[in-house]
Design a protein around this motif. Structure first.
Motif: not given
Lengths: 120, 202
Positions: A63-83
């Motif tokens: 998802v992140l690499d395809k859309l080239q939004i890897s700067f969002l990785s911190t927030i997204l991974f945190l959300l996944v883990e919180a969930a």
């Protein structure tokens, strides 16, 4: 197969998180007062790390690499883990109240330590 | 704690000494131990953490009516992660050397225990002004200890401080640049602080 074996050995001994990279020190020092608490924090960190690596790797790769939004990785991974942590707590509450009481304090701690794997 | 007694100076004093995040609360230790190889890196890390801490504190405090009580950890997480990403991009653009050297520990600020402790214990239950000063006090306390640790390690391991040579290169002990050296020196600093405080840690 040998490659996987080497990867596990390297992660466990050569790049040991606590001893060589000093990651996750907070929960390591604060929660290792007695053996029972240490085992509990170890189990919760293990669960969260394993499952969240399984989930975040495809997200990061496809998802992140395809859309080239890897700067969002911190927030997204945190959300996944919180969930994930909320979900594990929910399941534990259903299975046994005793277990839930033991782990409800500790799982958020593991959230604060388990992140590094997915980022690196 | 009563609002009247809980004034600005008290917040600053608590952050700097009485509830110092590293010495008393034992929080945020992983960047403390890993990044403090030199004083300059330690200072950068401390300043970065302080900035994120202050912003998160103020915003948590301002938005405490909106953040639901059950999911407040998620609220702190989102705020801290947003500020960390903003700071990460800022550092990458203006200080690429430091961004390169600090590496993984910059995004890890989003999961620093200090931020959650302060958000939970102070910002969520007080007004934004107080939360601001709590953030400043705690941040300065954190930065001071991490820079002190970095300076001691740099002097012993490389003989320099902020790049200025104090000890000839032949008389240095490179052991303190590694993780065990950091643990031992931090233990000495903690022991000294407990001695000054007198008696046991509260």
């Amino acid at each position: 197969m040998t490659k996987l074996f080497y990867a596990a050995i390297i992660a466990a001994f050569v790049n040991n998180l606590v001893l060589t990279q000093s990651l996750g020190m907070d929960s390591f020092i604060r929660n290792s007062k007695d053996l029972a608490t240490s085992v509990r924090i170890a189990v919760s960190v293990l669960i969260v790390t394993v499952v969240s690596s399984l989930i975040t790797w495809p997200i990061g790769r496809y998802v992140l690499d395809k859309l080239q939004i890897s700067f969002l990785s911190t927030i997204l991974f945190l959300l996944v883990e919180a969930a994930l942590v909320w979900f594990v707590l929910f399941v534990m509450k259903k299975i046994s109240v005793h277990l839930y009481d033991h782990y409800k304090e500790l799982l958020p701690w593991s959230l604060l330590t388990a992140q590094f794997l997915e980022l690196s | 704690m009563k609002e009247k007694k809980d004034n600005i100076f008290r917040r600053l004093y608590y952050g700097l000494w009485k509830e110092n995040p590293i010495l008393v609360l034992c929080l945020g230790l992983c960047p403390t131990l890993a990044v403090s190889t030199t004083a300059a890196y330690a200072l950068t890390m401390g300043a970065f953490t302080t900035a994120v801490l202050i912003l998160t504190n103020v915003f948590v405090s301002a938005l405490k009516k909106i953040i639901p009580k059950e999911q407040r950890l998620l609220g702190y997480l989102l705020l801290a992660a947003s500020f960390t990403v903003a700071g990460q991009l800022f550092l990458k653009a203006y200080f690429p050397d430091f961004s390169e050297a600090l590496g993984i520990f910059i995004p890890l600020t989003a999961v620093n225990g200090v931020i959650y402790d302060r958000a939970e214990r102070c910002a969520y239950v007080s007004n934004p002004g107080l939360a601001l000063f709590d953030g400043i006090g705690t941040g300065i306390g954190y930065t001071f200890i991490i820079t002190l640790l970095g300076a001691i390690r740099e002097i012993i391991a490389f003989g320099t401080i902020f790049g200025i040579r104090l000890i000839p290169a032949d008389y240095t002990i490179s052991f303190t640049a590694l993780a065990p050296g950091a643990c031992i020196i931090l233990a000495f600093i903690m022991a000294l602080a407990n001695k000054i405080r007198g008696g046991h840690r509260s």
